[in-house]
Design a protein around this motif. Structure first.
Motif, PDB file in Angstrom:
ATOM      1  N   ASP A 279      -5.923   1.537 -10.582  1.00 14.35           N
ATOM      2  CA  ASP A 279      -5.782   1.218  -9.165  1.00 14.35           C
ATOM      3  C   ASP A 279      -5.667   2.470  -8.294  1.00 14.35           C
ATOM      4  N   VAL A 280      -4.847   3.446  -8.714  1.00 13.76           N
ATOM      5  CA  VAL A 280      -4.755   4.634  -7.850  1.00 13.76           C
ATOM      6  C   VAL A 280      -6.111   5.343  -7.762  1.00 13.76           C
ATOM      7  N   ALA A 281      -6.898   5.219  -8.812  1.00 15.04           N
ATOM      8  CA  ALA A 281      -8.221   5.859  -8.793  1.00 15.04           C
ATOM      9  C   ALA A 281      -9.208   5.094  -7.916  1.00 15.04           C
ATOM     10  N   ASN A 282      -8.972   3.790  -7.728  1.00 18.72           N
ATOM     11  CA  ASN A 282      -9.963   2.971  -7.021  1.00 18.72           C
ATOM     12  C   ASN A 282      -9.602   2.625  -5.578  1.00 18.72           C
ATOM     13  N   LEU A 283      -8.321   2.803  -5.219  1.00 22.97           N
ATOM     14  CA  LEU A 283      -7.900   2.362  -3.883  1.00 22.97           C
ATOM     15  C   LEU A 283      -8.663   3.049  -2.751  1.00 22.97           C
ATOM     16  N   GLY A 284      -9.174   4.241  -3.026  1.00 23.22           N
ATOM     17  CA  GLY A 284      -9.959   4.955  -2.026  1.00 23.22           C
ATOM     18  C   GLY A 284     -11.161   4.156  -1.543  1.00 23.22           C
ATOM     19  N   GLU A 285     -11.617   3.207  -2.368  1.00 23.29           N
ATOM     20  CA  GLU A 285     -12.790   2.393  -1.992  1.00 23.29           C
ATOM     21  C   GLU A 285     -12.519   1.515  -0.773  1.00 23.29           C
ATOM     22  N   LEU A 286     -11.232   1.328  -0.453  1.00 25.03           N
ATOM     23  CA  LEU A 286     -10.895   0.511   0.725  1.00 25.03           C
ATOM     24  C   LEU A 286     -11.293   1.207   2.032  1.00 25.03           C
ATOM     25  N   PHE A 287     -11.460   2.535   1.955  1.00 25.36           N
ATOM     26  CA  PHE A 287     -11.564   3.297   3.194  1.00 25.36           C
ATOM     27  C   PHE A 287     -12.939   3.945   3.354  1.00 25.36           C
ATOM     28  N   ASP A 288     -13.246   4.236   4.587  1.00 23.63           N
ATOM     29  CA  ASP A 288     -14.469   4.946   4.928  1.00 23.63           C
ATOM     30  C   ASP A 288     -14.490   6.285   4.172  1.00 23.63           C
ATOM     31  N   ASP A 289     -15.686   6.743   3.786  1.00 20.78           N
ATOM     32  CA  ASP A 289     -15.665   7.969   2.989  1.00 20.78           C
ATOM     33  C   ASP A 289     -15.476   9.227   3.840  1.00 20.78           C
ATOM     34  N   LYS A 290     -15.203   9.047   5.153  1.00 26.91           N
ATOM     35  CA  LYS A 290     -14.934  10.232   5.993  1.00 26.91           C
ATOM     36  C   LYS A 290     -13.441  10.374   6.307  1.00 26.91           C
ATOM     37  N   ILE A 291     -12.596   9.552   5.709  1.00 24.01           N
ATOM     38  CA  ILE A 291     -11.162   9.671   6.040  1.00 24.01           C
ATOM     39  C   ILE A 291     -10.597  10.976   5.480  1.00 24.01           C
ATOM     40  N   THR A 292      -9.466  11.392   6.086  1.00 19.86           N
ATOM     41  CA  THR A 292      -8.765  12.562   5.562  1.00 19.86           C
ATOM     42  C   THR A 292      -7.708  12.093   4.569  1.00 19.86           C
ATOM     43  N   VAL A 293      -7.456  12.940   3.563  1.00 15.98           N
ATOM     44  CA  VAL A 293      -6.594  12.538   2.448  1.00 15.98           C
ATOM     45  C   VAL A 293      -5.549  13.624   2.189  1.00 15.98           C
ATOM     46  N   GLY A 294      -4.334  13.198   1.912  1.00 13.69           N
ATOM     47  CA  GLY A 294      -3.268  14.149   1.573  1.00 13.69           C
ATOM     48  C   GLY A 294      -2.826  13.944   0.128  1.00 13.69           C
ATOM     49  N   VAL A 295      -2.757  15.036  -0.616  1.00 15.73           N
ATOM     50  CA  VAL A 295      -2.327  14.977  -2.021  1.00 15.73           C
ATOM     51  C   VAL A 295      -1.352  16.126  -2.253  1.00 15.73           C
ATOM     52  N   THR A 296      -0.278  15.859  -2.973  1.00 12.13           N
ATOM     53  CA  THR A 296       0.688  16.938  -3.206  1.00 12.13           C
ATOM     54  C   THR A 296       0.111  17.962  -4.188  1.00 12.13           C
ATOM     55  N   ASP A 297       0.675  19.151  -4.124  1.00 15.47           N
ATOM     56  CA  ASP A 297       0.322  20.210  -5.076  1.00 15.47           C
ATOM     57  C   ASP A 297       1.629  20.791  -5.589  1.00 15.47           C
ATOM     58  N   PRO A 298       1.987  20.610  -6.881  1.00 18.32           N
ATOM     59  CA  PRO A 298       1.236  19.967  -7.950  1.00 18.32           C
ATOM     60  C   PRO A 298       1.198  18.446  -7.800  1.00 18.32           C
ATOM     61  N   THR A 299       0.254  17.850  -8.537  1.00 23.11           N
ATOM     62  CA  THR A 299       0.093  16.400  -8.472  1.00 23.11           C
ATOM     63  C   THR A 299      -0.309  15.824  -9.827  1.00 23.11           C
ATOM     64  N   TYR A 300       0.024  14.542 -10.020  1.00 21.60           N
ATOM     65  CA  TYR A 300      -0.621  13.773 -11.085  1.00 21.60           C
ATOM     66  C   TYR A 300      -2.111  13.801 -10.722  1.00 21.60           C
ATOM     67  N   PRO A 301      -2.976  14.276 -11.604  1.00 21.80           N
ATOM     68  CA  PRO A 301      -4.325  14.656 -11.183  1.00 21.80           C
ATOM     69  C   PRO A 301      -5.241  13.544 -10.657  1.00 21.80           C
TER      70      PRO A 301
ATOM     71  N   LYS B  25       2.145  18.228   9.963  1.00 21.17           N
ATOM     72  CA  LYS B  25       2.167  18.140  11.437  1.00 21.17           C
ATOM     73  C   LYS B  25       0.945  17.362  11.908  1.00 21.17           C
ATOM     74  N   GLU B  26      -0.175  17.575  11.189  1.00 17.23           N
ATOM     75  CA  GLU B  26      -1.417  16.943  11.628  1.00 17.23           C
ATOM     76  C   GLU B  26      -1.546  15.515  11.085  1.00 17.23           C
ATOM     77  N   LYS B  27      -2.492  14.765  11.642  1.00 21.58           N
ATOM     78  CA  LYS B  27      -2.744  13.400  11.166  1.00 21.58           C
ATOM     79  C   LYS B  27      -3.566  13.447   9.880  1.00 21.58           C
ATOM     80  N   ILE B  28      -3.075  12.740   8.860  1.00 20.80           N
ATOM     81  CA  ILE B  28      -3.854  12.558   7.622  1.00 20.80           C
ATOM     82  C   ILE B  28      -3.929  11.046   7.415  1.00 20.80           C
ATOM     83  N   ASP B  29      -5.122  10.542   7.116  1.00 23.91           N
ATOM     84  CA  ASP B  29      -5.297   9.081   7.075  1.00 23.91           C
ATOM     85  C   ASP B  29      -4.640   8.419   5.867  1.00 23.91           C
TER      86      ASP B  29
END
Ligand code: PLP
Length: 397
Positions: free
Chosen positions: A107-129, A161-165
Protein backbone atom coordinates in the motif's frame (compact mmCIF):
# COMPACT_ATOMS: atom_id res chain seq x y z
CA UNK A 1 11.26 -2.24 -29.25
CA UNK A 2 9.39 -0.40 -26.45
CA UNK A 3 11.23 2.08 -24.26
CA UNK A 4 11.58 1.12 -20.58
CA UNK A 5 10.35 3.27 -17.72
CA UNK A 6 13.30 5.67 -17.50
CA UNK A 7 12.53 6.29 -13.83
CA UNK A 8 14.18 2.95 -12.97
CA UNK A 9 17.49 4.75 -13.56
CA UNK A 10 16.59 7.21 -10.80
CA UNK A 11 16.89 4.38 -8.24
CA UNK A 12 20.53 5.12 -7.55
CA UNK A 13 20.79 3.75 -4.04
CA UNK A 14 22.26 0.29 -3.91
CA UNK A 15 19.85 -2.03 -2.17
CA UNK A 16 21.82 -2.93 0.95
CA UNK A 17 20.56 -6.44 1.64
CA UNK A 18 22.18 -8.22 -1.35
CA UNK A 19 25.54 -6.58 -0.50
CA UNK A 20 25.21 -7.64 3.15
CA UNK A 21 24.21 -11.15 2.11
CA UNK A 22 27.37 -11.42 0.00
CA UNK A 23 29.60 -10.17 2.84
CA UNK A 24 27.87 -12.54 5.25
CA UNK A 25 28.51 -15.57 3.00
CA UNK A 26 32.15 -14.54 2.65
CA UNK A 27 32.53 -14.29 6.45
CA UNK A 28 30.69 -17.56 7.05
CA UNK A 29 33.18 -19.45 4.92
CA UNK A 30 36.12 -17.63 6.56
CA UNK A 31 34.99 -18.17 10.18
CA UNK A 32 33.36 -21.57 9.91
CA UNK A 33 31.50 -22.62 13.04
CA UNK A 34 31.48 -19.15 14.66
CA UNK A 35 28.06 -17.61 15.23
CA UNK A 36 27.51 -14.45 13.26
CA UNK A 37 25.02 -12.27 15.14
CA UNK A 38 22.66 -10.91 12.53
CA UNK A 39 20.96 -7.77 13.83
CA UNK A 40 20.34 -6.63 10.28
CA UNK A 41 17.06 -8.16 9.25
CA UNK A 42 13.74 -6.98 10.64
CA UNK A 43 11.95 -10.28 10.28
CA UNK A 44 10.24 -12.50 12.85
CA UNK A 45 12.60 -14.34 15.20
CA UNK A 46 9.82 -16.20 17.03
CA UNK A 47 7.48 -18.87 15.61
CA UNK A 48 3.92 -18.14 14.57
CA UNK A 49 1.36 -18.26 17.40
CA UNK A 50 -0.28 -21.66 17.61
CA UNK A 51 -3.72 -20.04 17.97
CA UNK A 52 -3.22 -18.17 14.69
CA UNK A 53 -2.21 -21.45 13.06
CA UNK A 54 -5.43 -23.07 14.29
CA UNK A 55 -7.55 -20.18 12.96
CA UNK A 56 -5.88 -20.46 9.53
CA UNK A 57 -6.23 -24.22 9.58
CA UNK A 58 -9.93 -24.00 10.48
CA UNK A 59 -10.49 -21.55 7.63
CA UNK A 60 -8.84 -23.99 5.21
CA UNK A 61 -11.12 -26.77 6.49
CA UNK A 62 -14.06 -24.46 5.88
CA UNK A 63 -12.89 -23.96 2.31
CA UNK A 64 -12.96 -27.74 1.84
CA UNK A 65 -16.58 -27.86 3.02
CA UNK A 66 -18.04 -24.95 1.09
CA UNK A 67 -16.83 -22.91 -1.87
CA UNK A 68 -14.97 -19.81 -0.72
CA UNK A 69 -13.29 -18.04 -3.58
CA UNK A 70 -12.19 -14.50 -4.29
CA UNK A 71 -12.15 -12.28 -1.25
CA UNK A 72 -13.66 -8.79 -1.63
CA UNK A 73 -10.86 -6.55 -2.91
CA UNK A 74 -11.33 -4.21 0.08
CA UNK A 75 -11.27 -7.14 2.55
CA UNK A 76 -13.90 -9.15 4.43
CA UNK A 77 -16.22 -7.12 6.68
CA UNK A 78 -15.33 -9.33 9.69
CA UNK A 79 -11.70 -8.18 9.59
CA UNK A 80 -12.49 -4.53 8.79
CA UNK A 81 -14.95 -4.47 11.69
CA UNK A 82 -12.42 -6.03 14.08
CA UNK A 83 -9.71 -3.53 13.08
CA UNK A 84 -12.09 -0.58 13.51
CA UNK A 85 -13.17 -1.87 16.92
CA UNK A 86 -9.80 -2.88 18.35
CA UNK A 87 -7.33 -0.51 16.72
CA UNK A 88 -9.42 2.62 16.14
CA UNK A 89 -11.77 2.51 19.08
CA UNK A 90 -12.94 6.05 19.93
CA UNK A 91 -11.18 7.42 16.86
CA UNK A 92 -14.29 7.55 14.73
CA UNK A 93 -12.93 5.26 12.01
CA UNK A 94 -15.66 3.16 10.38
CA UNK A 95 -15.06 -0.37 9.00
CA UNK A 96 -15.86 0.96 5.48
CA UNK A 97 -12.90 3.32 5.77
CA UNK A 98 -10.49 0.38 6.14
CA UNK A 99 -9.01 -1.56 3.22
CA UNK A 100 -7.34 -4.92 3.82
CA UNK A 101 -4.11 -5.52 1.92
CA UNK A 102 -1.36 -8.09 1.59
CA UNK A 103 0.92 -5.91 3.69
CA UNK A 104 1.86 -2.33 4.40
CA UNK A 105 4.60 -2.37 1.81
CA UNK A 106 2.20 -2.89 -1.09
CA UNK A 107 0.00 0.00 0.00
CA UNK A 108 2.69 2.56 0.82
CA UNK A 109 4.24 1.77 -2.55
CA UNK A 110 0.94 2.19 -4.41
CA UNK A 111 -0.80 5.09 -2.67
CA UNK A 112 0.99 7.53 -4.96
CA UNK A 113 -1.36 6.35 -7.73
CA UNK A 114 -4.13 8.38 -6.09
CA UNK A 115 -2.41 11.61 -7.06
CA UNK A 116 -1.44 13.51 -10.16
CA UNK A 117 2.10 12.68 -11.21
CA UNK A 118 3.11 16.36 -10.84
CA UNK A 119 2.50 16.59 -7.08
CA UNK A 120 5.32 17.44 -4.71
CA UNK A 121 6.38 14.77 -2.23
CA UNK A 122 8.13 14.88 1.14
CA UNK A 123 10.18 11.94 2.43
CA UNK A 124 12.38 11.86 5.51
CA UNK A 125 16.12 11.27 5.28
CA UNK A 126 16.91 8.62 6.49
CA UNK A 127 13.79 6.73 5.48
CA UNK A 128 12.30 3.28 5.09
CA UNK A 129 13.23 3.13 1.40
CA UNK A 130 9.89 2.19 -0.20
CA UNK A 131 8.26 5.65 0.04
CA UNK A 132 11.13 7.26 -1.81
CA UNK A 133 11.72 4.52 -4.37
CA UNK A 134 8.05 4.07 -5.28
CA UNK A 135 7.70 7.81 -5.89
CA UNK A 136 10.93 7.82 -7.92
CA UNK A 137 9.41 5.06 -10.05
CA UNK A 138 6.44 7.37 -10.68
CA UNK A 139 8.92 9.87 -12.13
CA UNK A 140 8.78 12.25 -9.16
CA UNK A 141 12.56 12.70 -8.82
CA UNK A 142 12.54 16.49 -9.36
CA UNK A 143 9.57 17.00 -7.06
CA UNK A 144 10.78 15.16 -3.97
CA UNK A 145 11.89 17.13 -0.91
CA UNK A 146 14.04 15.24 1.56
CA UNK A 147 13.24 16.14 5.17
CA UNK A 148 16.46 15.71 7.15
CA UNK A 149 16.33 13.86 10.46
CA UNK A 150 19.49 14.81 12.29
CA UNK A 151 20.81 14.56 15.81
CA UNK A 152 20.07 18.26 16.31
CA UNK A 153 16.33 17.61 15.82
CA UNK A 154 16.25 14.30 17.71
CA UNK A 155 16.30 12.39 14.39
CA UNK A 156 12.83 13.71 13.55
CA UNK A 157 11.88 15.84 10.54
CA UNK A 158 11.25 19.55 10.98
CA UNK A 159 7.97 20.84 9.56
CA UNK A 160 8.80 22.34 6.15
CA UNK A 161 8.19 26.02 5.45
CA UNK A 162 7.07 25.40 1.89
CA UNK A 163 3.96 23.55 0.69
CA UNK A 164 4.48 19.85 -0.03
CA UNK A 165 1.46 17.94 -1.34
CA UNK A 166 2.10 14.44 0.00
CA UNK A 167 4.32 13.62 2.97
CA UNK A 168 5.32 10.14 4.13
CA UNK A 169 5.95 9.75 7.86
CA UNK A 170 6.82 6.56 9.70
CA UNK A 171 5.74 6.34 13.35
CA UNK A 172 7.30 4.52 15.22
CA UNK A 173 10.17 5.01 12.88
CA UNK A 174 12.17 2.50 10.95
CA UNK A 175 15.16 2.98 10.83
CA UNK A 176 15.72 5.54 13.62
CA UNK A 177 13.50 3.94 16.28
CA UNK A 178 12.10 7.36 17.24
CA UNK A 179 8.42 8.34 17.70
CA UNK A 180 6.45 11.54 17.40
CA UNK A 181 4.75 13.06 20.44
CA UNK A 182 1.10 14.18 20.37
CA UNK A 183 2.22 17.74 19.90
CA UNK A 184 4.54 16.89 17.02
CA UNK A 185 1.83 14.93 15.20
CA UNK A 186 -0.61 17.77 15.85
CA UNK A 187 1.89 20.16 14.24
CA UNK A 188 1.97 17.90 11.15
CA UNK A 189 -1.82 17.81 11.01
CA UNK A 190 -1.94 21.62 11.33
CA UNK A 191 0.66 21.93 8.57
CA UNK A 192 -1.37 19.63 6.31
CA UNK A 193 -4.52 21.69 6.92
CA UNK A 194 -2.84 25.01 6.17
CA UNK A 195 -1.19 23.69 2.99
CA UNK A 196 -3.93 21.32 1.77
CA UNK A 197 -1.41 18.49 2.07
CA UNK A 198 -1.98 14.79 2.66
CA UNK A 199 0.01 12.85 5.27
CA UNK A 200 0.67 9.16 4.76
CA UNK A 201 1.51 7.62 8.13
CA UNK A 202 3.16 4.20 8.17
CA UNK A 203 2.31 2.64 11.52
CA UNK A 204 3.74 -0.84 10.91
CA UNK A 205 5.42 -0.76 14.37
CA UNK A 206 2.50 0.72 16.30
CA UNK A 207 2.19 -2.32 18.60
CA UNK A 208 5.72 -1.75 19.90
CA UNK A 209 4.92 1.59 21.56
CA UNK A 210 5.46 1.22 25.30
CA UNK A 211 4.86 4.77 26.53
CA UNK A 212 1.14 5.51 26.94
CA UNK A 213 1.82 9.18 26.17
CA UNK A 214 2.86 8.38 22.61
CA UNK A 215 -0.03 8.37 20.13
CA UNK A 216 -0.74 5.00 18.54
CA UNK A 217 -2.56 6.47 15.57
CA UNK A 218 -2.67 9.78 13.73
CA UNK A 219 -6.46 9.66 14.20
CA UNK A 220 -5.99 10.43 17.89
CA UNK A 221 -5.14 13.94 16.69
CA UNK A 222 -8.24 16.10 16.16
CA UNK A 223 -8.76 16.92 12.50
CA UNK A 224 -6.47 14.13 11.20
CA UNK A 225 -9.37 12.48 9.36
CA UNK A 226 -9.35 15.40 6.90
CA UNK A 227 -5.65 15.11 6.07
CA UNK A 228 -4.23 11.66 6.81
CA UNK A 229 -4.03 8.15 5.45
CA UNK A 230 -2.71 5.51 7.86
CA UNK A 231 -1.17 2.22 6.82
CA UNK A 232 -0.81 -0.69 9.25
CA UNK A 233 0.46 -4.24 9.23
CA UNK A 234 0.07 -7.58 10.97
CA UNK A 235 3.65 -8.45 9.99
CA UNK A 236 5.70 -7.45 12.99
CA UNK A 237 3.03 -7.28 15.69
CA UNK A 238 1.54 -10.72 14.94
CA UNK A 239 4.32 -12.60 13.14
CA UNK A 240 2.68 -12.29 9.70
CA UNK A 241 5.72 -11.40 7.57
CA UNK A 242 5.39 -14.71 5.74
CA UNK A 243 1.58 -14.75 5.73
CA UNK A 244 1.02 -11.21 4.39
CA UNK A 245 -1.76 -9.06 5.78
CA UNK A 246 -2.05 -5.33 6.37
CA UNK A 247 -4.59 -2.55 6.14
CA UNK A 248 -4.95 1.04 5.01
CA UNK A 249 -7.32 3.62 6.45
CA UNK A 250 -8.61 6.18 3.97
CA UNK A 251 -11.24 8.25 5.77
CA UNK A 252 -14.27 9.31 3.74
CA UNK A 253 -13.49 12.89 4.72
CA UNK A 254 -10.22 12.90 2.77
CA UNK A 255 -10.20 14.79 -0.51
CA UNK A 256 -7.88 16.01 -3.24
CA UNK A 257 -8.66 18.30 -6.15
CA UNK A 258 -9.46 17.82 -9.82
CA UNK A 259 -9.66 21.26 -11.41
CA UNK A 260 -11.98 23.15 -9.07
CA UNK A 261 -13.72 20.00 -7.82
CA UNK A 262 -12.97 18.16 -4.58
CA UNK A 263 -12.61 14.42 -5.14
CA UNK A 264 -13.21 11.76 -2.50
CA UNK A 265 -9.96 9.79 -2.16
CA UNK A 266 -11.72 6.89 -0.46
CA UNK A 267 -13.85 6.29 -3.55
CA UNK A 268 -10.80 6.55 -5.80
CA UNK A 269 -8.85 3.99 -3.77
CA UNK A 270 -11.83 1.65 -3.82
CA UNK A 271 -11.88 1.95 -7.61
CA UNK A 272 -8.13 1.38 -7.72
CA UNK A 273 -8.33 -1.71 -5.52
CA UNK A 274 -11.28 -3.11 -7.49
CA UNK A 275 -9.23 -2.67 -10.65
CA UNK A 276 -5.88 -3.97 -9.50
CA UNK A 277 -6.34 -6.19 -6.45
CA UNK A 278 -8.23 -9.45 -6.00
CA UNK A 279 -8.10 -9.53 -2.24
CA UNK A 280 -6.23 -11.29 0.57
CA UNK A 281 -6.79 -15.04 1.00
CA UNK A 282 -9.68 -16.01 3.30
CA UNK A 283 -7.53 -18.13 5.70
CA UNK A 284 -5.05 -15.26 6.11
CA UNK A 285 -7.84 -12.80 6.94
CA UNK A 286 -9.25 -15.34 9.41
CA UNK A 287 -5.78 -15.69 10.92
CA UNK A 288 -5.56 -11.88 11.22
CA UNK A 289 -9.00 -11.83 12.85
CA UNK A 290 -7.86 -14.38 15.45
CA UNK A 291 -5.14 -11.97 16.63
CA UNK A 292 -7.85 -9.83 18.29
CA UNK A 293 -9.01 -12.70 20.50
CA UNK A 294 -8.11 -11.77 24.12
CA UNK A 295 -6.11 -14.97 24.65
CA UNK A 296 -4.17 -14.52 21.40
CA UNK A 297 -3.61 -10.85 22.25
CA UNK A 298 -1.86 -12.00 25.44
CA UNK A 299 0.39 -14.38 23.49
CA UNK A 300 1.25 -11.71 20.93
CA UNK A 301 1.89 -9.06 23.59
CA UNK A 302 4.39 -11.49 25.16
CA UNK A 303 6.15 -11.80 21.80
CA UNK A 304 6.31 -8.03 21.44
CA UNK A 305 7.62 -7.66 25.00
CA UNK A 306 10.26 -10.27 24.21
CA UNK A 307 11.51 -8.24 21.23
CA UNK A 308 11.36 -5.03 23.25
CA UNK A 309 13.32 -6.79 26.02
CA UNK A 310 16.02 -7.54 23.42
CA UNK A 311 15.90 -3.89 22.29
CA UNK A 312 16.38 -2.66 25.87
CA UNK A 313 19.20 -5.12 26.52
CA UNK A 314 21.05 -4.15 23.34
CA UNK A 315 20.63 -0.46 24.12
CA UNK A 316 21.86 -0.82 27.71
CA UNK A 317 24.85 -2.80 26.47
CA UNK A 318 25.80 -0.01 24.07
CA UNK A 319 25.18 2.74 26.62
CA UNK A 320 27.45 0.91 29.09
CA UNK A 321 30.17 1.20 26.44
CA UNK A 322 29.54 4.97 26.30
CA UNK A 323 27.92 4.77 22.88
CA UNK A 324 25.19 7.11 21.62
CA UNK A 325 22.03 5.25 20.67
CA UNK A 326 18.60 6.40 19.49
CA UNK A 327 15.38 4.39 19.52
CA UNK A 328 14.70 1.03 21.21
CA UNK A 329 12.28 2.52 23.77
CA UNK A 330 9.11 2.45 21.68
CA UNK A 331 10.30 0.71 18.53
CA UNK A 332 12.24 -2.49 17.84
CA UNK A 333 15.18 -0.59 16.30
CA UNK A 334 18.38 0.99 17.60
CA UNK A 335 20.07 3.71 15.59
CA UNK A 336 23.66 3.63 16.83
CA UNK A 337 25.80 6.69 16.25
CA UNK A 338 29.11 5.26 15.21
CA UNK A 339 32.45 6.57 16.49
CA UNK A 340 33.92 9.38 14.40
CA UNK A 341 36.36 8.43 11.69
CA UNK A 342 34.19 5.66 10.23
CA UNK A 343 31.71 5.64 7.40
CA UNK A 344 28.69 3.47 8.17
CA UNK A 345 29.92 0.85 5.67
CA UNK A 346 33.41 1.05 7.23
CA UNK A 347 31.91 0.44 10.67
CA UNK A 348 29.76 -2.37 9.25
CA UNK A 349 32.98 -4.07 8.06
CA UNK A 350 34.67 -3.54 11.44
CA UNK A 351 31.69 -5.02 13.33
CA UNK A 352 31.59 -8.04 11.07
CA UNK A 353 35.34 -8.69 11.04
CA UNK A 354 36.02 -8.05 14.73
CA UNK A 355 32.95 -9.22 16.65
CA UNK A 356 30.98 -11.06 13.91
CA UNK A 357 27.99 -8.75 14.14
CA UNK A 358 25.79 -7.61 11.28
CA UNK A 359 24.11 -4.20 11.43
CA UNK A 360 22.64 -2.19 8.57
CA UNK A 361 24.73 0.81 7.50
CA UNK A 362 22.65 3.95 8.08
CA UNK A 363 23.64 5.31 4.66
CA UNK A 364 21.47 2.56 3.15
CA UNK A 365 18.47 4.57 4.39
CA UNK A 366 19.62 7.90 2.97
CA UNK A 367 22.50 10.37 3.09
CA UNK A 368 21.60 11.58 6.58
CA UNK A 369 21.83 8.02 7.84
CA UNK A 370 25.59 8.22 7.26
CA UNK A 371 27.35 8.05 10.63
CA UNK A 372 24.89 5.49 12.03
CA UNK A 373 24.16 1.78 11.85
CA UNK A 374 20.75 0.24 12.55
CA UNK A 375 20.32 -2.78 14.80
CA UNK A 376 17.06 -4.72 14.70
CA UNK A 377 15.68 -6.18 17.94
CA UNK A 378 13.96 -9.02 16.04
CA UNK A 379 16.45 -11.43 17.53
CA UNK A 380 16.82 -13.73 20.53
CA UNK A 381 17.89 -12.91 24.07
CA UNK A 382 20.73 -15.45 23.59
CA UNK A 383 22.03 -13.38 20.68
CA UNK A 384 21.65 -10.17 22.69
CA UNK A 385 23.69 -11.73 25.51
CA UNK A 386 26.37 -12.93 23.08
CA UNK A 387 26.52 -9.36 21.75
CA UNK A 388 27.21 -8.12 25.28
CA UNK A 389 29.98 -10.70 25.79
CA UNK A 390 31.61 -9.80 22.49
CA UNK A 391 31.52 -6.11 23.32
CA UNK A 392 33.23 -6.58 26.69
CA UNK A 393 36.86 -6.31 25.53
CA UNK A 394 36.15 -4.68 22.21
CA UNK A 395 37.14 -1.16 21.32
CA UNK A 396 34.49 0.45 19.06
CA UNK A 397 36.80 3.38 18.09
N1 PLP B 1 6.69 -0.28 6.80
C1 PLP B 1 7.83 -0.32 7.49
C2 PLP B 1 8.27 0.92 8.17
C3 PLP B 1 8.59 -1.49 7.55
O1 PLP B 1 9.73 -1.50 8.23
C4 PLP B 1 8.13 -2.64 6.89
C5 PLP B 1 8.90 -3.89 6.90
O2 PLP B 1 10.02 -4.00 7.30
C6 PLP B 1 6.95 -2.55 6.19
C7 PLP B 1 6.24 -1.37 6.16
C8 PLP B 1 6.45 -3.73 5.44
O3 PLP B 1 5.38 -4.29 6.10
P1 PLP B 1 4.57 -5.50 5.45
O4 PLP B 1 5.29 -6.75 5.83
O5 PLP B 1 3.22 -5.37 6.08
O6 PLP B 1 4.54 -5.30 3.98
Amino acid sequence: MPKVNQAFFDLKRNYVFPIIEEKLLEMQSKFQGETILNFGVADVALPLSNSVKIAIHDALEEMCNRPIGYAPSRGYPFLREAIAKHLFNEMDIAPEEIFISDGANTDVANLGELFDDKITVGVTDPTYPVYLDSMLLRGAKKRITLLPCEESNGLKPTIPKEKIDLIFLCHPNNPTGTCFTFEELKNWVDYAKVHDAILCIDSAYRAFIQDPNIPESIYQIPGAKEVAIEVGSFSKSCGFTGLRCGYTVIPKTLTAKSGKKKIDLHALWLKRQNTKFNGVAYPIQKGALSTFDPQVQKELKNQIQYYMGCAKFLKETLLSKNQTVFGADNAPFLFWKIPSGFTSWGFFDKLLAEIKVIAIPGSGFGEKGEGFVRLSAFTSMENAELFKQRLEDWNPS
